[in-house]
Write an enzyme that holds these catalytic residues in place. Structure first.
Site, mmCIF file in Angstrom:
data_model
loop_
_atom_site.group_PDB
_atom_site.id
_atom_site.type_symbol
_atom_site.label_atom_id
_atom_site.label_comp_id
_atom_site.label_asym_id
_atom_site.label_seq_id
_atom_site.Cartn_x
_atom_site.Cartn_y
_atom_site.Cartn_z
ATOM 1 N N HIS A 82 -31.352 -32.470 -5.743
ATOM 2 C CA HIS A 82 -30.696 -31.280 -6.281
ATOM 3 C C HIS A 82 -29.301 -31.621 -6.786
ATOM 4 C CE1 HIS A 82 -33.355 -27.949 -5.238
ATOM 5 N NE2 HIS A 82 -33.674 -28.630 -4.145
ATOM 6 N N ASP A 123 -27.223 -23.635 -8.411
ATOM 7 C CA ASP A 123 -28.544 -24.192 -8.115
ATOM 8 C C ASP A 123 -29.568 -23.071 -7.868
ATOM 9 O OD1 ASP A 123 -29.970 -26.791 -6.881
ATOM 10 O OD2 ASP A 123 -30.382 -25.087 -5.579
HETATM 11 C C1 LIG Z 1 -38.316 -26.352 -5.491
HETATM 12 O O1 LIG Z 1 -39.053 -25.829 -4.426
HETATM 13 C C2 LIG Z 1 -38.727 -26.265 -3.164
HETATM 14 C C3 LIG Z 1 -37.763 -27.208 -2.927
HETATM 15 C C4 LIG Z 1 -37.466 -27.593 -1.631
HETATM 16 C C5 LIG Z 1 -36.451 -28.595 -1.394
HETATM 17 O O2 LIG Z 1 -35.576 -28.361 -0.415
HETATM 18 C C6 LIG Z 1 -34.569 -29.227 -0.164
HETATM 19 C C7 LIG Z 1 -33.687 -28.924 0.888
HETATM 20 C C8 LIG Z 1 -32.662 -29.818 1.171
HETATM 21 O O3 LIG Z 1 -31.824 -29.543 2.173
HETATM 22 C C9 LIG Z 1 -32.502 -30.986 0.438
HETATM 23 C C10 LIG Z 1 -33.389 -31.284 -0.609
HETATM 24 O O4 LIG Z 1 -33.247 -32.343 -1.293
HETATM 25 C C11 LIG Z 1 -34.436 -30.403 -0.913
HETATM 26 C C12 LIG Z 1 -35.338 -30.667 -1.935
HETATM 27 C C13 LIG Z 1 -36.361 -29.765 -2.136
HETATM 28 O O5 LIG Z 1 -37.320 -29.949 -3.053
HETATM 29 C C14 LIG Z 1 -37.228 -30.790 -4.144
HETATM 30 O O6 LIG Z 1 -36.259 -30.334 -5.048
HETATM 31 C C15 LIG Z 1 -36.234 -31.081 -6.251
HETATM 32 C C16 LIG Z 1 -35.169 -30.503 -7.144
HETATM 33 O O7 LIG Z 1 -34.003 -31.184 -6.886
HETATM 34 C C17 LIG Z 1 -37.555 -31.033 -6.993
HETATM 35 O O8 LIG Z 1 -37.866 -29.722 -7.438
HETATM 36 C C18 LIG Z 1 -38.639 -31.493 -6.061
HETATM 37 O O9 LIG Z 1 -39.890 -31.291 -6.708
HETATM 38 C C19 LIG Z 1 -38.613 -30.740 -4.772
HETATM 39 O O10 LIG Z 1 -39.561 -31.290 -3.902
HETATM 40 C C20 LIG Z 1 -38.127 -27.028 -0.550
HETATM 41 C C21 LIG Z 1 -39.099 -26.072 -0.795
HETATM 42 O O11 LIG Z 1 -39.806 -25.434 0.175
HETATM 43 C C22 LIG Z 1 -39.538 -25.775 1.503
HETATM 44 C C23 LIG Z 1 -39.408 -25.679 -2.106
HETATM 45 O O12 LIG Z 1 -40.372 -24.795 -2.339
#
Ligand SMILES: COc1cc(-c2[o+]c3cc(O)cc([O-])c3cc2O[C@@H]2O[C@H](CO)[C@H](O)[C@H](O)[C@H]2O)cc(OC)c1O
Ligand SMILES: O=c1ccn([C@@H]2O[C@H](COP(=O)(O)OP(=O)(O)O)[C@@H](O)[C@H]2O)c(=O)[nH]1
Length: 483
Positions: free
Chosen positions: A17, A119
């Protein structure tokens, strides 16, 4: 007020992110050619491991000489009793709202705040942004398909009758995608208990308040979905939020390491397009039974491989530990595959690996950043989704983009993958005669070219970025000092 206006970026923690949002901010800055500066409000990450990751990024970027000012926000209490990470993130952000308001108000006297970009899980900040009358944008680091789903959640709730997608018998209508089987819905929305649905729905509703949603995608990658959102198909009867598809935003900056990484040195000695790379993201790890199946599948495939194998999460976090290879790998595996396989137990330089000529395929957890990095480098994939929205990404990768060979998972056994199935998929992806593999390789190469064109001069994403910068510079708060 004499100095240039500033665009304020509020990313969330977590490398994917944070760095994706920061890279998007840097592209805005470069497109603005000095017309505004970038101010990044940095929240204290909720775990020490993540906090030190974020601080590392901040230190490196702050020293880069770009027009970026990092402002650390005060720490807040951790919310208690959260059932899932999205609820935690959303409530943690709510607690930051007064600090965000104060930080933005303090900027006002010296530089006009032209826009605030938050974000995707930070929409709880919209209340203070509206109070400050600053234009609010969302930076959506995930695919437009997931944006379409989030926008549609209020309407879909009516079909769910109290249970999650697991209980749904029909397919799910995500505008712009072929009908989606419910098992491909994001992991946290599948189960019968749907508290986390509330938070996704909350953010989906609030996206409608944004002046625009900046999406890490391109028209070339997700045209039907972007068109469906813009056409109002997700929230009928209400104008869709303005979309800015400025991607792929892929970060290729330097790290602190001076020496080539051991994985890269190993790849240097392998023939072109001969290695299948396996990596499961910043939070992915496999259990012992699944590790044994992967080992057997790779061994039997006969192909070269580079496998990033992580251990179970650090206590109290979702970040994987470094794996103890002697403990987790089947006896004799390393000896049997010596010379054609490398198992790496720690964080690996994924972007560098994917752009190495020796890599010919990628078994990925389908994090959107990972998919974009692979497409950018023209590397075809085998989707192995784990958490977050990754199951939906995997569906889109196979049914939409087409740069992948599908992997059969036993959905009733916790998405278990048999060794024979991994062996089949790897053989198909890495140069077997199957039409599926040929199509995936051809599509990956074509998509790589399309992605590079999109962000290049005259490309669709470059033009979207220029339109966005023009919009920000003629912001409705002209003359308003944002207090
Ligand atoms: C996008 O939908 C979801 C994302 C997450 C999620 O949560 C998360 C929490 C943190 O503290 C740190 C992280 O790095 C993180 C990352 C994350 O998902 C990823 O985000 C990326 C974007 O930067 C990208 O979209 C990836 O495909 C994601 O896997 C959690 C979640 O549900 C629990 C989501 O639905
Ligand atoms: O060993 C690793 C694991 C992950 N990554 C990087 O971490 C990010 C992961 O983001 P993604 O959206 O793919 O998934 P997430 O980890 O956020 O679920 C990507 O940029 C990867 O290149 C990496 O460099 N090395």
């Amino acid at each position: 007020m004499t100095s240039r206006p500033t665009v304020v970026l509020v990313p969330s923690w977590g490398s994917g992110h944070f760095m994706s949002a920061l890279e998007a901010g840097k592209r805005l800055l470069a497109t603005g050619r000095g017309a505004f500066t970038l101010t990044v409000l940095v929240m204290h990450a909720p775990s020490e491991a993540m906090a030190s990751e974020v601080q590392g990024h901040v230190r490196r970027e702050a020293a880069s000489g770009l027009d970026i000012r990092f402002l650390q926000l005060p720490a807040v209490e951790h919310p208690t009793g959260c059932v899932d990470p999205v609820e935690f993130a959303s409530r943690y952000v709510q607690l930051h709202a007064p600090h965000v308001k104060a930080a933005i108000a303090r900027l006002g006297p010296s530089s006009r705040v032209a826009a605030v970009v938050v974000d995707l899980f930070l929409t709880a900040l919209f209340d203070v942004l509206h109070e400050l009358t600053v234009p609010a944008y969302v930076y959506f680091a995930s695919p437009a398909a997931f944006l379409a789903l989030m926008l549609r959640l209020p309407a879909l709730r009516e079909d769910l009758t109290g249970a999650g997608f697991e209980a749904m018998e029909s397919t799910v209508d995500v505008p712009g995608l072929p009908p989606v089987p419910p098992s491909y819905m994001p992991a946290c929305l599948v189960k019968a208990k749907i508290q986390s649905y509330d938070w996704f729905e909350y953010h989906g509703r609030r996206f409608m308040e944004a002046r625009g949603v900046i999406v890490n995608t391109s028209v070339e990658l997700e045209s039907s979905i972007l068109a469906a959102i813009a056409d109002g198909q997700c929230v009928p009867g209400r104008p869709a939020p303005a979309l800015h598809a400025i991607g792929p935003v892929v970060w290729f900056g330097s790290t602190d390491d001076q020496q080539p990484h051991e994985c890269v040195r190993w790849l240097d000695a392998q023939p072109p397009a001969s290695v299948v790379f396996l990596c499961f993201g910043s939070m992915g790890s496999l259990d012992a039974a699944q590790v044994r199946e992967v080992a057997a599948g790779l061994e039997r495939s006969g192909h070269r491989f580079l496998w990033v194998l992580r251990g179970p999460p650090v206590a109290g976090t979702r970040l994987p530990t470094d794996a103890d290879l002697d403990e987790v790998l089947p006896e004799g595996f390393l000896e049997a595959t010596a010379g054609r396989g490398l198992v790496w137990p720690a964080w690996a330089p994924q972007r560098e690996i994917l752009s190495h000529a020796a890599v010919g395929g990628f078994v990925t957890h389908c994090g959107w950043n990972s998919i974009l990095e692979s497409l950018w480098s023209g590397v075809p994939m085998i989707p192995w989704p784990l958490y977050g929205e990754q199951h939906l990404n995997a569906f889109e990768l196979v049914a939409g983009v087409g740069a992948a060979v599908a992997l059969e998972m036993d959905r009733r056994k916790g998405f278990f993958v048999e060794a024979a199935e991994l062996e089949r998929a790897v053989r198909s992806l890495m140069g077997g005669a199957s039409e599926e593999g040929r199509k995936a390789r051809r599509t990956a190469a074509e998509t790589s070219a399309a992605c590079r064109e999109a962000v290049g001069e005259g490309g669709s994403s470059c033009a979207a970025l220029q339109r966005l910068v023009r919009e920000i510079l003629v912001s409705p708060t002209e003359g308003n000092d944002s207090r």
